[in-house]
Design an enzyme around this catalytic site. Structure first.
Site, short mmCIF file in Angstrom:
data_model
loop_
_atom_site.label_atom_id
_atom_site.label_comp_id
_atom_site.label_asym_id
_atom_site.label_seq_id
_atom_site.Cartn_x
_atom_site.Cartn_y
_atom_site.Cartn_z
N ARG A 190 0.87 -1.19 0.00
CA ARG A 190 0.00 0.00 0.00
C ARG A 190 0.89 1.23 0.00
O ARG A 190 2.10 1.14 0.15
CB ARG A 190 -1.03 0.00 1.15
CG ARG A 190 -0.64 -0.61 2.47
CD ARG A 190 0.42 0.11 3.23
NE ARG A 190 0.16 1.54 3.36
CZ ARG A 190 1.07 2.45 3.58
NH1 ARG A 190 2.36 2.10 3.71
NH2 ARG A 190 0.79 3.72 3.67
N GLY A 191 0.23 2.40 -0.15
CA GLY A 191 1.01 3.62 -0.35
C GLY A 191 1.09 3.86 -1.85
O GLY A 191 1.42 2.93 -2.61
N ALA A 192 0.78 5.09 -2.28
CA ALA A 192 0.62 5.36 -3.72
C ALA A 192 1.82 4.92 -4.57
O ALA A 192 1.66 4.16 -5.53
CB ALA A 192 0.30 6.84 -3.91
N ARG A 230 -7.46 0.03 -6.67
CA ARG A 230 -7.48 1.16 -5.75
C ARG A 230 -7.57 2.43 -6.61
O ARG A 230 -6.57 2.83 -7.23
CB ARG A 230 -6.22 1.16 -4.86
CG ARG A 230 -6.13 -0.11 -4.00
CD ARG A 230 -5.39 0.10 -2.71
NE ARG A 230 -6.06 0.99 -1.81
CZ ARG A 230 -5.47 1.55 -0.74
NH1 ARG A 230 -4.19 1.29 -0.49
NH2 ARG A 230 -6.14 2.36 0.06
N GLN A 236 -2.17 2.72 9.80
CA GLN A 236 -0.86 2.73 9.12
C GLN A 236 0.18 3.52 9.92
O GLN A 236 1.37 3.25 9.83
CB GLN A 236 -0.97 3.34 7.72
CG GLN A 236 -1.76 2.51 6.72
CD GLN A 236 -3.21 2.92 6.68
OE1 GLN A 236 -3.76 3.40 7.66
NE2 GLN A 236 -3.84 2.72 5.54
N ASP A 279 -1.91 10.94 -2.44
CA ASP A 279 -2.32 9.88 -3.37
C ASP A 279 -2.65 10.42 -4.75
O ASP A 279 -2.56 9.71 -5.74
CB ASP A 279 -3.50 9.10 -2.80
CG ASP A 279 -3.02 8.18 -1.69
OD1 ASP A 279 -2.85 8.64 -0.56
OD2 ASP A 279 -2.76 6.99 -1.99
N ASN A 322 -5.28 12.51 0.20
CA ASN A 322 -4.38 11.67 1.00
C ASN A 322 -5.25 10.93 2.02
O ASN A 322 -6.47 11.10 2.07
CB ASN A 322 -3.30 12.53 1.68
CG ASN A 322 -2.21 11.68 2.30
OD1 ASN A 322 -1.65 10.80 1.63
ND2 ASN A 322 -1.90 11.87 3.56
N LYS A 323 -4.60 10.12 2.83
CA LYS A 323 -5.33 9.29 3.80
C LYS A 323 -6.36 10.10 4.57
O LYS A 323 -6.08 11.23 4.99
CB LYS A 323 -4.30 8.67 4.76
CG LYS A 323 -4.87 7.81 5.86
CD LYS A 323 -5.77 6.70 5.37
CE LYS A 323 -5.13 5.80 4.34
NZ LYS A 323 -6.11 4.94 3.61
O1 MRU Z 1 -4.50 3.32 2.13
P1 MRU Z 1 -3.02 3.52 2.03
O2 MRU Z 1 -2.26 2.98 3.18
O3 MRU Z 1 -2.48 3.05 0.70
O4 MRU Z 1 -2.87 5.09 2.06
C1 MRU Z 1 -1.58 5.64 1.95
C2 MRU Z 1 -1.55 7.11 2.04
O5 MRU Z 1 -2.55 7.78 2.13
C3 MRU Z 1 -0.20 7.74 1.89
O6 MRU Z 1 -0.10 8.89 2.65
C4 MRU Z 1 0.01 8.09 0.41
O7 MRU Z 1 -0.24 6.98 -0.39
C5 MRU Z 1 1.37 8.58 0.16
S1 MRU Z 1 2.56 7.33 0.33
C6 MRU Z 1 4.08 7.91 -0.05
#
Ligand code: MRU
Length: 338
Positions: free
Chosen positions: A46-48, A89, A196, A237, A247-248
């Protein structure tokens, strides 16, 4: 200590299973794009930027698994994989960006033998991974210059090495500032619903020896009100052309709090997170996830199963609340012209 969430080894994609951290460090190997798609959906990766890199490898895996004997048949198989991966996603634009980039390599090699095309797709996935790590070091260097000595930095979710191919974006800024001796403390938001911050960012801080303190999300306001936060830095994201940033979920409320308390609010992200096709954040698709993520904590039920749930995984912070956006190409300030 290097954290490697996505790598290629023994002719397969290897992912560090982030659902099991911080309790266990377990890797899983993948040979089918469909299984990578499931891993992305279930947050194994996970994470963009990290899901972008994993998806690029998944397209290379699709090419390898394809029985096609003509270019058009191979392309059709790649398009099936690309569509399946993109649907996993919807918010993080890096996923589509990486998949399209690998697909373009196939299109540009149309006249070449299929074995060569397959090899080129894998090479492109490697390049995306390497570029992400290099870019994150550049983001860290640009961002660290914004951090004052003795800084107390608040971050949300995990935008660390785990969320990228390595080093991290927002946490890359923290890493670089820490290496420069500027970080007094990192406030780590736990980041409900799937934690997270608590599970992943705190784990990275422990491994790196970065001084940190974990807080529940609801404590951020009072920590800021006491003057204990010098800046906020988060990942992204998807960033619209005007700077509005998805973002999250919970990031927007932090930006509102930061503005109220006069605290600078920075976003750190690779250029591939910018979606120039979207004029504003209003057009960013927001993923809604399983209600069970809200009704449960760590697999344990905490709410009636009958209670309806709204579980958006992301929110959009208006550009007006963002002090600057840090990318590998430098620091952008409003009005944003990327
Ligand atoms: O749902 P996730 O854990 O994939 O969400 C991640 C985030 O929101 C991060 O802040 C974002 O992807 C940036 S990661 C460098």
């Amino acid at each position: 200590m290097t954290v490697t969430p996505v790598r290629w080894a023994d002719d397969r994609l290897v992912l560090l299973d982030q659902t099991r951290l911080p309790v266990e460090e377990v890797e899983q190997g993948f040979e089918r794009w469909e299984d990578v798609a499931t891993a992305i959906r279930s947050l194994v990766v996970r994470g963009a930027p990290a899901i972008g890199v994993a998806a690029a490898y998944a397209v290379a895996l699709a090419a390898r698994a394809s029985h096609a004997t003509t270019f058009d048949a191979l392309l059709a198989d790649l398009e099936t994989a690309a569509r399946g991966l993109a649907a996993t996603r919807p918010t993080a634009v890096n996923l589509c960006w990486a998949v399209e980039r690998v697909k373009r390599v196939a299109l540009s090699a149309r006249a070449r033998p299929l074995a060569e095309i397959r090899a080129r797709l894998l090479a492109e996935a490697h390049a995306i991974r390497e570029e992400d790590i290099a870019g994150n070091h550049a983001i860290g260097a640009h961002g660290a210059a914004l951090v004052p000595a003795g800084a107390r930095i608040l971050t949300h979710c995990n935008a660390g090495a785990l969320a990228t191919a390595g080093y991290g974006t927002a946490l890359g800024v923290v890493r670089a500032a820490h290496a420069a001796g500027k970080v007094a403390l990192v406030w780590v938001d736990e980041t409900r619903p799937v934690l997270q911050g608590a599970r992943l960012t705190a784990w990275e801080c422990v491994r790196e020896g970065i001084p940190h303190r974990l807080i529940s999300d609801v404590a951020a306001a009072s920590v800021m009100a006491r003057g204990q936060v010098d800046l906020v830095v988060t990942g992204a994201d998807r960033i619209a052309a005007n700077g509005d940033t998805a973002n999250k979920v919970g990031t927007y409320s932090l930006a509102v709090l930061a503005r109220h308390h006069g605290v600078p609010f920075y976003v750190a992200a690779p250029f591939s997170t910018i979606d120039p096709a979207l004029p504003s954040g209003a057009g960013i698709p927001i993923e809604e996830r399983d209600p069970a993520e809200v009704r449960c904590v760590g697999g344990r039920q905490i709410a009636p199963l009958e209670s309806p749930v709204y579980n958006p995984a992301f929110d959009v912070t208006p550009a007006a609340l963002i002090t600057a956006i840090v990318t590998e190409r430098g620091v952008f300030r409003p009005p944003y012209r990327f």
